[in-house]
Design an enzyme around this catalytic site. Structure first.
Site, PDB file in Angstrom:
ATOM      1  N   HIS A   1     -21.491 -12.855  17.662  1.00 42.76           N
ATOM      2  CA  HIS A   1     -21.885 -13.544  18.908  1.00 42.76           C
ATOM      3  C   HIS A   1     -22.389 -14.944  18.589  1.00 42.76           C
ATOM      4  O   HIS A   1     -21.999 -15.925  19.255  1.00 42.76           O
ATOM      5  CB  HIS A   1     -22.975 -12.728  19.613  1.00 42.76           C
ATOM      6  CG  HIS A   1     -23.568 -13.398  20.808  1.00 42.76           C
ATOM      7  ND1 HIS A   1     -23.230 -13.061  22.106  1.00 42.76           N
ATOM      8  CD2 HIS A   1     -24.497 -14.404  20.917  1.00 42.76           C
ATOM      9  CE1 HIS A   1     -23.902 -13.822  22.941  1.00 42.76           C
ATOM     10  NE2 HIS A   1     -24.686 -14.644  22.259  1.00 42.76           N
ATOM     11  N   GLU A   2     -23.242 -15.054  17.579  1.00 42.86           N
ATOM     12  CA  GLU A   2     -23.789 -16.372  17.230  1.00 42.86           C
ATOM     13  C   GLU A   2     -22.720 -17.279  16.633  1.00 42.86           C
ATOM     14  O   GLU A   2     -22.762 -18.500  16.825  1.00 42.86           O
ATOM     15  CB  GLU A   2     -24.967 -16.212  16.266  1.00 42.86           C
ATOM     16  CG  GLU A   2     -26.140 -15.430  16.833  1.00 42.86           C
ATOM     17  CD  GLU A   2     -26.636 -15.970  18.169  1.00 42.86           C
ATOM     18  OE1 GLU A   2     -26.554 -17.198  18.389  1.00 42.86           O
ATOM     19  OE2 GLU A   2     -27.085 -15.162  19.000  1.00 42.86           O
TER      20      GLU A   2
ATOM     21  N   HIS B   1     -21.070 -19.207  19.240  1.00 41.95           N
ATOM     22  CA  HIS B   1     -21.752 -20.460  19.599  1.00 41.95           C
ATOM     23  C   HIS B   1     -21.579 -21.508  18.502  1.00 41.95           C
ATOM     24  O   HIS B   1     -21.381 -22.696  18.782  1.00 41.95           O
ATOM     25  CB  HIS B   1     -23.252 -20.217  19.788  1.00 41.95           C
ATOM     26  CG  HIS B   1     -23.602 -19.352  20.956  1.00 41.95           C
ATOM     27  ND1 HIS B   1     -23.148 -19.595  22.236  1.00 41.95           N
ATOM     28  CD2 HIS B   1     -24.391 -18.241  21.049  1.00 41.95           C
ATOM     29  CE1 HIS B   1     -23.633 -18.678  23.061  1.00 41.95           C
ATOM     30  NE2 HIS B   1     -24.393 -17.852  22.368  1.00 41.95           N
TER      31      HIS B   1
END
Length: 434
Positions: free
Chosen positions: A23-24, A27
């Site tokens: 998920h990170e 980003h």
């Protein structure tokens, strides 16, 4: 079997941490592609367990494995007409002081030459892409994991082939509580002489190819005589059956009851079949809609979690669970008597569902969730479109700092929710058996 429980807990726990890490990355990658300076990429919160610097970014693990983050410079814009590279005195007032303190802390990270590398100065569409990247990664993971199950292992499919014929008609409310009695009437299927192995090919002259089609047409017909096309050991037959009307659980929502629907009295045959990509897309869309709808009920469901934690009420198996609860379910799966293949399928499905839920939750348009930043970026873009259409000067950046009081309140609420889920998962966990 305790070692199997522990192994299952660890496997699912690690799977969740990998999901958080990815998920990170969702980003991190667009942030770097768009030139934002990222100072940290961390999995977990609290004190640092391990870290290593690569270029301008510190990568590491922290001791509290309940999430993760990347740190981008310039998340908060300066006040209009302020020099973002210079600190100034903090304004008075409780909320204004908090906001200006946050601006001051954010500005300390900005170095000479970083003017074009701060987050707030990026075009609105780049901000949206950066912040959507995390949830998008969860959606991709969910899709891939569901595809592995659906296309690689296969799913249970109900065929319009009779596996058993019910002998008597028992009201739906008593169906799970008793057997047939001599006074109970025969089912329409038993009266008509249907047998296990018969394949239903049509209902009232309309061809059917699936159990869903067959049962929907039977229900829609209601009470009365109708013709069933039946394939019996290769021989095509037409069987007239006198359907009766019954109250039955709804097909799309078993919690609801459909009144006076047609009832035949047969059970379908369940087989495992691999499906194609189109089926995966359809299932993913259906699950996404249901997950989004369930987000609306989070406050109500958290009340249920509170009651289960402190009043001993039974935990809702479809309610929210925390990382500890998910790990416990993983332990139960590993220690169960399921076949190894079924355990793997259960693990993958659970991890896929959790990724889908995390992705949807992060899209809630409130800070500090990703959806709050996405909403800010979209609002900034909308303001600029209207300014361009009206031939007015371009508006400034959306000042998310003004929402900091709400952000801190939301962060506190998330901490309380997380703590409640952990406590409930320990004292009254969701169980898949018993």
């Amino acid at each position: 079997m305790s070692w199997l429980f522990a192994a299952g807990f660890v496997v699912l726990f690690v799977g969740l941490l990998v999901s958080i890490a990815l998920h990170e990355i969702g980003h991190l990658v667009p942030a770097k592609l768009f030139g934002v300076r990222v100072t940290q990429y961390m999995v977990g919160f609290g004190p640092t367990m391990w870290s290593r610097r690569r270029g301008e970014t510190e990568y590491g693990l922290k001791w509290i494995p309940l999430g993760g983050y990347i740190r981008m410079i310039g998340m908060l814009p300066p006040r209009p007409n302020d020099d973002p590279t210079r600190l100034r005195s903090v304004s008075t007032g409780p909320w204004q002081g908090l906001i200006e303190n946050a601006r001051a802390v954010a500005s300390e990270e900005i170095k000479p030459g970083d003017r074009g590398r701060v987050f707030y100065r990026k075009p609105w569409w780049q901000k949206v892409i950066i912040m959507f990247g995390g949830p998008a990664m969860n959606f991709v993971l969910a899709f891939v994991l569901f595809a592995i199950v659906i296309m690689g292992f296969g799913i249970q499919v109900l065929k319009p082939t009779v596996s058993s014929v019910s002998k008597c008609v028992i009201p739906a409310a008593e169906a799970d509580k008793r057997e047939c009695r001599p006074s109970d009437p025969l089912t329409p299927a038993a009266k008509a002489g249907l047998r296990p192995g018969d394949r239903i090919t049509s209902v009232a002259g309309t061809p059917v190819s699936s159990w869903d089609e067959a049962t929907r047409r039977i229900r829609a017909h209601g009470a009365g005589t109708t013709a069933l096309g039946v394939d019996r050991a290769g021989e095509h037959l037409t069987v007239n059956v006198d359907l009766i009307a019954q109250d039955r659980p709804a097909l799309d929502d078993p919690a609801k009851i459909d009144k006076n629907v047609g009832f035949l009295g047969v059970a379908p045959t369940a087989v495992i079949e691999k499906q194609g990509p189109g089926y995966v897309v359809g299932q993913m869309w259906d699950l996404t809609k249901r997950t989004a709808a369930s987000m609306v009920n989070i406050p109500k469901k958290m009340v249920g979690v509170w009651q289960a934690a402190f009043s001993g009420e039974k935990r809702d198996p479809n309610g929210p669970i925390g990382i500890v609860g998910a790990g416990r379910i993983g332990g139960e799966i590993a220690a169960s008597e399921l076949s190894p293949e079924n355990k793997i399928v259960f693990f993958i499905n659970l991890l896929a569902g959790l990724n889908l839920a995390v992705g949807m939750f992060n899209l809630i348009p409130l800070l500090p969730l990703d959806g709050g930043h996405i909403a800010g970026g979209l609002w900034e873009g909308l303001k600029r479109v209207f300014a361009r259409l009206r031939r007015r000067p371009m508006p400034g950046y959306v000042d998310v700092a003004k929402a900091l009081p709400l952000t801190y309140a939301m962060a506190a609420l998330l901490l309380v929710m997380g703590g409640l889920l952990i406590y409930a998962d320990l004292v009254n966990p969701v169980r898949i058996s018993g």
